[in-house]
Structure formats: C-alpha cells, structure tokens
Design a protein around this motif. Structure first.
Motif, PDB file in Angstrom:
ATOM      1  N   UNK A  65       0.814  -1.230   0.000  1.00 54.37           N
ATOM      2  CA  UNK A  65       0.000   0.000   0.000  1.00 54.37           C
ATOM      3  C   UNK A  65       0.844   1.276   0.000  1.00 54.37           C
ATOM      4  N   UNK A  66       2.018   1.223   0.649  1.00 52.24           N
ATOM      5  CA  UNK A  66       2.791   2.475   0.745  1.00 52.24           C
ATOM      6  C   UNK A  66       3.408   2.909  -0.597  1.00 52.24           C
ATOM      7  N   UNK A  67       3.423   1.988  -1.580  1.00 50.31           N
ATOM      8  CA  UNK A  67       3.966   2.359  -2.903  1.00 50.31           C
ATOM      9  C   UNK A  67       2.866   2.535  -3.952  1.00 50.31           C
ATOM     10  N   UNK A  68       1.623   2.486  -3.459  1.00 52.25           N
ATOM     11  CA  UNK A  68       0.490   2.407  -4.376  1.00 52.25           C
ATOM     12  C   UNK A  68       0.380   3.578  -5.352  1.00 52.25           C
ATOM     13  N   UNK A  69       0.741   4.754  -4.881  1.00 54.75           N
ATOM     14  CA  UNK A  69       0.612   5.933  -5.741  1.00 54.75           C
ATOM     15  C   UNK A  69       1.494   5.826  -6.984  1.00 54.75           C
ATOM     16  N   UNK A  70       2.495   4.947  -6.900  1.00 56.66           N
ATOM     17  CA  UNK A  70       3.442   4.838  -8.017  1.00 56.66           C
ATOM     18  C   UNK A  70       3.057   3.764  -9.026  1.00 56.66           C
ATOM     19  N   UNK A  71       1.895   3.119  -8.825  1.00 55.66           N
ATOM     20  CA  UNK A  71       1.577   1.954  -9.655  1.00 55.66           C
ATOM     21  C   UNK A  71       1.589   2.268 -11.162  1.00 55.66           C
TER      22      UNK A  71
END
Ligand SMILES: Cc1ncc(COP(=O)(O)O)c(C=O)c1O
Length: 411
Positions: free
Chosen positions: A327-333
C-alpha cells in the motif's frame, strides 16, 4: 509428413524465429509453440482436413481421461465453452432447466465471458466479493448471498488457484443448484487431488495463447452425464442430431444451437501441447518459487510486494505470477507499470478487475443497488501479473526481474 518435408519446414521455422526480434525481454509468454506443435498444425493443413475430425476426437478423449471426466468436447474458445455451459442450463432438454430471471452467484473478480453468457441466457447475476489473499470467492459472503432464489453458481478459479470448490460443490449438490466451474485460468490445478473443472455440472477451459497450454484459440468443456454431453454436442453444431447415437439419423435439428466447432488445426496443435502440459506446469511452479525467492532475498527488498496465497489443499497450475503492490507504494503503480513496459517486462490486469466497475455492467444496469466490493477493488488497485514461462528461468532473467521490479520505491 516425410523426413525431407519436415526438414524443409523446420528450416523455415528456424528462419522465422530468428527474424522475430522480440520487443519484450520478459513477455507474458515465451516460445508458445514448439517446432513439433507447428509441424502438427502444418500436417493438418497439408491433409486438407481443416474442419473438425479425428484429431479433435482424439484430443477430447485424451483430455477427458487426464482430467477425470466422462466426457470432453472441444470448442473454439474458453468463452464458447462458457456459452455452451450457460445455455445448457436453460435448455428444455436439460432436466430441471432454469426459467428466465433465475438467480446465479458469481465472484465479482471474473472475466467478461464468465458473466455474460449466463446473462445472455436470461439469468440474473448476484455478485460475491473475493479474498485479497487468494483472489477467490469469499465463502462467508457466498453463504450469506445464497438464498432459495439461487439456482446456479459460476465458480471462477483465478490465475492458477482454486475456489474452495469442494465446499461449494457440496452446497450446490445438497440444494440442487447447478454448478459451472470456469477453469479457463487454472487448467491442471487440483483441489484435494481432484482436477478443477470436475466438481460441478460443467467445467470449462481455455487454450488461448497466453494460458497454461495453447492451441492458438480453443477451449474444452467437460461433464459427467451422457445427457449433458449429448446436449452440448448438439448445441456446438447448430443444434443438429448428426453423429449423435440417437435414433434420428436424418440431420434433424433437434435443438437450438450455435457453431462453436474448433478447427482440426487447433486440435492438432492443442493435442501436441497437451502432451507437455504436466512438465510445463511443474516448470512454472519452479520458476515462480525462484522469482519470489530472488525478490524477497534481495538486498533491494523493502516489502514492495506481496504474492497470491494458494488456497489450502490446492495444487496450483499457473500461467502468470500475480503481484500485489504494498500500500505504501500504491501511488506509483501507474508509473511503475509504464516503467516495466519500457523495460520490456509485460504486465496484465488481474482478470477483468472488479468487474462491477466495467462499463458493460453499467450498460446493462447489473448493479442497481450500487453495491461495493472492497476486496476485489483492492486487488484491482494493487494487483497486476507478469508471465511465468514454461522453460526453466535463467539467472540472467532472474537478475533482470530483481533489478527492475524492485525499483518501484525509487521511481
Ligand atoms: C476466467 C476466464 N474465463 C474465460 C475466458 C475466455 O477464454 P477465451 O479467451 O479462450 O475465450 C478467460 C480468458 O482469458 C478467462 O480468464
């Protein structure tokens, strides 16, 4: 084919494979067809028997024996297998056939043609959420949504894993509910040592290009009852009686039907691949273990991802490696998937995602109550998959995947 012809064809195949400079370094599928598969297809072309014939029958026989079903019928796609199964349930020749607007349960993480054939047959869907961990139907919600109105279940086995199919089949049997298993993504997987697709009334399989095995396009449908077999046999070919062992031998149209027949070429390529299915399954299982080990043991590993958990009692059969982004890297998907594409690592969405969000579902107003499916949505938001190849993965490829997949936190 004589030896000289074979050598000639092989030289053409070799020449072509050198010409095909691959744009992907890690494609979804690598070397989908062996030279033998291609020669088997060409043999059929040279024989000029392109329409379905003896090789299709042989493939059907071998497939039924392998899967452990009494009957197997080849069709031109997995979607067509679902179409036949769905229309069989509403056919007047089927005992206790379903009336219009009867309700069926289906996991919301499904494929377009898991859902639409049943809707096209006049039935009403009730969607069930899935588990983020294993991508398959949430049994608590399934049991809550199961009512006296439920007349059919479409179980969809996702990406090599399985629904808790023994329990689903037990419930279906005790309540006289029809059960179709969409096994298009899990050919060769077993639940408690029994092949998926053999627990319900019909099991369906796909031989599309990127699946466990391929015939280019193609599919199979299996069942255990002679009556069901005769029904789908006739519906596959216009609804006629031809070649059915029934009294009528005069080409009568005894039912409604489609034309969903496969080409003999597909059967020939499919049968050739089918002989390697077990070794391809085992190879993919090993490759998956190697990739996960490589990523999670890496110095670059920062819990970037988690991986699909296999349902208890299941021996899986993959064609891809599903990955959930932390979840903590989700913005970068979005950026990450673009980056992978640029690096030649091909990715795909997990099935049709949270299918309730698809424009087609809105077009037909199938979610008038605006119900939400948070777990399927989470899989859609966090998930994607990469291919798992049937050839043993090399250290070079493992290093390449490590180097690029684990870059998400740096983007
Ligand atoms: C779950 C599921 N069902 C059905 C199908 C349809 O199979 P086909 O592409 O052979 O029509 C697919 C295709 O990928 C699928 O993933």
């Amino acid at each position: 084919m004589n030896y000289k012809d074979k050598k000639f064809l092989e030289s053409i195949i070799n020449r072509n494979s050198k010409k095909n400079i691959r744009k992907n370094i890690y494609p979804l599928i690598e070397k989908a067809f062996s030279k033998t598969d291609i020669c088997k297809g060409i043999e059929v072309l040279l024989s000029e028997q392109l329409t379905m014939s003896e090789i299709t029958k042989e493939f059907e026989y071998e497939f039924a024996r392998y899967i452990g079903a009494n009957y197997a019928l080849m069709v031109n796609s997995g979607s067509s297998a679902n179409l036949l199964a769905s229309f069989a349930l509403v056919n007047p020749r089927k005992k206790n056939f379903l009336k219009r607007d009867s309700e069926f349960l289906i996991p919301v993480l499904c494929w377009s043609t898991s859902l639409w054939p049943l809707v096209q047959a006049g039935l009403k869907p009730k969607f069930v959420d899935v588990n983020v961990d294993d991508f398959n139907m949430d049994m608590d919600q399934f049991k809550k949504k199961l009512t006296s109105k439920t007349k059919a279940i479409m179980a969809v086995h996702v990406l090599g894993n399985s629904t808790r199919i023994e329990e689903v089949a037990k419930i279906a049997k005790s309540k006289n509910i029809f059960l179709i298993e969409d096994t298009c993504e899990s050919l060769g997987a077993k639940y408690n040592n029994k092949y998926l697709g053999t627990f319900g009334d019909f099991g369906t399989y796909s031989f599309y290009y990127s699946h466990q095995m391929t015939s280019g396009e193609g599919g199979m449908i299996v069942c255990n009852s002679r009556k069901d077999y005769e029904l789908i046999y006739s519906m596959r070919s216009h609804g006629w009686s031809r070649r059915l062992k029934i009294k009528d031998t005069s080409f009568s149209f005894i039912n409604s039907g489609f034309n969903l027949r496969p080409l003999e070429i597909s059967a020939s390529i499919g049968l050739s691949q089918f002989k390697r299915l077990n070794s391809m399954i085992n190879s993919r299982i090993k490759n998956r273990e190697k990739i996960i080990k490589k990523l999670t043991n890496s110095v670059l590993w920062k819990n970037q991802f988690s991986f699909l958990k296999i349902t208890q009692n299941v021996k899986p059969s993959y064609f891809g490696l599903p990955i959930l982004i932390n979840k903590k890297f989700l913005k970068k998907k979005k950026k990450f998937l673009k980056f992978l594409e640029k690096k030649g690592i091909e990715t795909r969405r997990v099935i049709g995602g949270n299918f309730i969000k698809q424009p087609s579902v809105q077009l037909y107003n199938l979610n008038s109550k605006k119900e939400k499916f948070p777990e399927a949505q989470e899989i859609d938001d966090r998930g994607f998959f990469i291919g798992l190849h049937a050839e043993p993965i090399t250290n070079r490829t493992l290093n390449y995947l490590e180097e690029n997949l684990l870059r998400i936190d740096k983007l």
